[in-house]
Scaffold this motif. Structure first.
Motif, mmCIF file in Angstrom:
data_model
loop_
_atom_site.group_PDB
_atom_site.id
_atom_site.type_symbol
_atom_site.label_atom_id
_atom_site.label_comp_id
_atom_site.label_asym_id
_atom_site.label_seq_id
_atom_site.Cartn_x
_atom_site.Cartn_y
_atom_site.Cartn_z
ATOM 1 N N GLY A 116 -15.690 15.920 -17.730
ATOM 2 C CA GLY A 116 -15.970 14.748 -16.911
ATOM 3 C C GLY A 116 -15.582 13.448 -17.582
ATOM 4 O O GLY A 116 -15.258 12.459 -16.905
ATOM 5 N N ASP A 117 -15.594 13.415 -18.925
ATOM 6 C CA ASP A 117 -15.199 12.209 -19.662
ATOM 7 C C ASP A 117 -13.694 12.089 -19.837
ATOM 8 O O ASP A 117 -13.227 11.121 -20.459
ATOM 9 C CB ASP A 117 -15.874 12.188 -21.033
ATOM 10 C CG ASP A 117 -17.360 11.890 -20.930
ATOM 11 O OD1 ASP A 117 -17.798 11.453 -19.851
ATOM 12 O OD2 ASP A 117 -18.084 12.104 -21.926
ATOM 13 N N GLY A 118 -12.939 13.063 -19.351
ATOM 14 C CA GLY A 118 -11.487 12.955 -19.383
ATOM 15 C C GLY A 118 -10.802 13.718 -20.495
ATOM 16 O O GLY A 118 -9.583 13.585 -20.656
ATOM 17 N N TYR A 119 -11.522 14.517 -21.286
ATOM 18 C CA TYR A 119 -10.873 15.302 -22.329
ATOM 19 C C TYR A 119 -10.099 16.463 -21.701
ATOM 20 O O TYR A 119 -10.529 17.020 -20.683
ATOM 21 C CB TYR A 119 -11.910 15.828 -23.322
ATOM 22 C CG TYR A 119 -12.524 14.751 -24.178
ATOM 23 C CD1 TYR A 119 -11.920 14.343 -25.365
ATOM 24 C CD2 TYR A 119 -13.712 14.121 -23.799
ATOM 25 C CE1 TYR A 119 -12.484 13.348 -26.144
ATOM 26 C CE2 TYR A 119 -14.269 13.125 -24.570
ATOM 27 C CZ TYR A 119 -13.661 12.735 -25.744
ATOM 28 O OH TYR A 119 -14.214 11.744 -26.510
ATOM 29 N N ASP A 120 -8.970 16.794 -22.339
ATOM 30 C CA ASP A 120 -8.137 17.845 -21.769
ATOM 31 C C ASP A 120 -8.814 19.196 -21.936
ATOM 32 O O ASP A 120 -9.657 19.404 -22.819
ATOM 33 C CB ASP A 120 -6.760 17.863 -22.438
ATOM 34 C CG ASP A 120 -6.848 18.137 -23.932
ATOM 35 O OD1 ASP A 120 -6.600 19.268 -24.348
ATOM 36 O OD2 ASP A 120 -7.191 17.179 -24.671
ATOM 37 N N ILE A 121 -8.416 20.117 -21.101
ATOM 38 C CA ILE A 121 -9.081 21.412 -21.039
ATOM 39 C C ILE A 121 -8.772 22.263 -22.276
ATOM 40 O O ILE A 121 -9.571 23.130 -22.651
ATOM 41 C CB ILE A 121 -8.662 22.138 -19.751
ATOM 42 C CG1 ILE A 121 -9.640 23.284 -19.444
ATOM 43 C CG2 ILE A 121 -7.241 22.641 -19.833
ATOM 44 C CD1 ILE A 121 -9.457 23.852 -18.060
ATOM 45 N N THR A 142 -14.505 23.443 -14.344
ATOM 46 C CA THR A 142 -13.977 22.436 -13.426
ATOM 47 C C THR A 142 -14.545 22.589 -12.024
ATOM 48 O O THR A 142 -14.489 21.650 -11.232
ATOM 49 C CB THR A 142 -12.446 22.521 -13.368
ATOM 50 O OG1 THR A 142 -12.068 23.831 -12.895
ATOM 51 C CG2 THR A 142 -11.841 22.321 -14.750
ATOM 52 N N HIS A 143 -15.099 23.755 -11.709
ATOM 53 C CA HIS A 143 -15.644 23.990 -10.371
ATOM 54 C C HIS A 143 -17.062 23.453 -10.212
ATOM 55 O O HIS A 143 -17.562 23.394 -9.083
ATOM 56 C CB HIS A 143 -15.634 25.486 -10.052
ATOM 57 C CG HIS A 143 -14.273 26.105 -10.087
ATOM 58 N ND1 HIS A 143 -13.270 25.766 -9.208
ATOM 59 C CD2 HIS A 143 -13.740 27.028 -10.912
ATOM 60 C CE1 HIS A 143 -12.182 26.466 -9.478
ATOM 61 N NE2 HIS A 143 -12.438 27.243 -10.513
ATOM 62 N N VAL A 144 -17.715 23.094 -11.312
ATOM 63 C CA VAL A 144 -19.093 22.614 -11.223
ATOM 64 C C VAL A 144 -19.196 21.123 -11.513
ATOM 65 O O VAL A 144 -20.299 20.594 -11.622
ATOM 66 C CB VAL A 144 -20.000 23.392 -12.196
ATOM 67 C CG1 VAL A 144 -20.073 24.838 -11.799
ATOM 68 C CG2 VAL A 144 -19.521 23.259 -13.631
ATOM 69 N N LEU A 145 -18.049 20.441 -11.648
ATOM 70 C CA LEU A 145 -18.093 18.996 -11.843
ATOM 71 C C LEU A 145 -18.495 18.313 -10.551
ATOM 72 O O LEU A 145 -18.280 18.799 -9.449
ATOM 73 C CB LEU A 145 -16.725 18.472 -12.303
ATOM 74 C CG LEU A 145 -16.285 18.883 -13.722
ATOM 75 C CD1 LEU A 145 -14.869 18.392 -13.970
ATOM 76 C CD2 LEU A 145 -17.229 18.329 -14.761
ATOM 77 N N ASN A 146 -19.064 17.108 -10.685
ATOM 78 C CA ASN A 146 -19.463 16.347 -9.505
ATOM 79 C C ASN A 146 -18.274 15.742 -8.778
ATOM 80 O O ASN A 146 -18.397 15.304 -7.647
ATOM 81 C CB ASN A 146 -20.432 15.234 -9.913
ATOM 82 C CG ASN A 146 -21.754 15.795 -10.373
ATOM 83 O OD1 ASN A 146 -22.174 16.856 -9.904
ATOM 84 N ND2 ASN A 146 -22.410 15.111 -11.284
#
Length: 276
Positions: A175-180, A199-203
């Motif tokens: 969520g803070d923008g760090y790469d996967i 990534t499926h549970v992010l707001n």
């Protein structure tokens, strides 16, 4: 789908002492419960602000970060642990289990301070094969019950457990923008597909697509009354103009019908076929 807490600080507020340190490391370093409990003194590097995870997920070693907010609590936690180890050495104990048969290569390494557990048990046990008085690390079931009780006390309506804080660690970084790939390395996943689950549970979605329903106007309350729709005023129709327009339409239709009849009459008719 992993369970992710939206307010992990509420659960942390219900813990204190070594239990709060446990939850802070699970959430701040992304450690799994057994990875947290099996840490030894030489795995924590305060100068480099990192924790070395040996024999972690999939039997692999990796490094993760030591959060700045919990640097002092581990140092304060290790002080009584070292005093306890000194008392064990004074009475001829102080042994721990070593990995990969290091006890045969380094005979006295099992009593060294560097190989002691960061979270040892309060009671020791005797190893029948060697006669050594050892200490084991804290059992994982006790810590798991602590997290569940803290979540219930905080009023969290989710099945929070030992995996909840590491899941929140991963989703927070994404969520803070760090790469996967960075999250994959910190969590110790062999395949990036495992990391993509977070990534499926992010707001928010990672595609940058705006939800259509978010652009709708807020609903009006019943007290505001019915919605009035203002239409563009039409110019007034002069009196009698409607009847005249209807008559003109009828005359035009009659002329079109008469014209089609004359055209059909002027066309030559084909000869009617007969028998010879």
């Amino acid at each position: 789908m992993p369970v992710v807490l939206s307010r992990p600080e509420a659960v942390l507020g219900q813990l204190s002492g070594s239990r709060r340190l446990m939850a802070a490391l699970l959430y701040g370093a992304g450690l799994r419960l057994l990875e947290y409990l099996r840490r030894r003194v030489n795995d924590v590097h305060f100068g480099r602000e990192e924790i070395v995870v040996r024999n972690g997920k999939g039997g692999r070693d990796r490094r993760t970060m030591l959060p700045a907010v919990v640097r002092k609590p581990p140092a304060a936690h290790l002080a009584p642990v070292r005093r306890q180890h000194g008392d064990d050495l004074a009475r001829g104990a102080g042994w721990v289990e070593l990995p990969h048969a290091l006890d045969r290569k380094y005979v006295n390494a099992g009593r060294s301070w560097l190989w002691q557990w960061v979270f040892p048990t309060t009671r020791s046990y005797r190893r029948p094969e060697t006669g050594q008085q050892r200490r084991h690390h804290v059992h994982e079931c006790a810590r798991q019950r602590v997290v569940r009780k803290a979540a219930l006390a905080a009023g969290v309506a989710k099945p929070a457990g030992r995996h909840t804080f590491p899941h929140r660690f991963a989703t927070h970084l994404l969520g803070d923008g760090y790469d996967i790939r960075t999250v994959q390395e910190l969590r110790g996943h062999r395949n990036v597909r495992m990391t993509m689950i977070y990534t499926h549970v992010l707001n928010r979605n990672d595609l940058g697509v705006r939800r259509p329903v978010d652009g709708l106007a807020p609903a009006r309350s019943a007290a505001a009354g019915p919605v009035r729709i203002d239409r563009d005023p039409s110019p007034p129709i002069p009196e009698g103009s409607g009847t005249r327009a209807l008559e003109d339409t009828r005359d035009t239709r009659g002329l079109r019908t008469a014209s089609r009849s004359r055209d059909a009459a002027d066309r030559p008719r084909p000869p009617r076929g007969g028998r010879d």
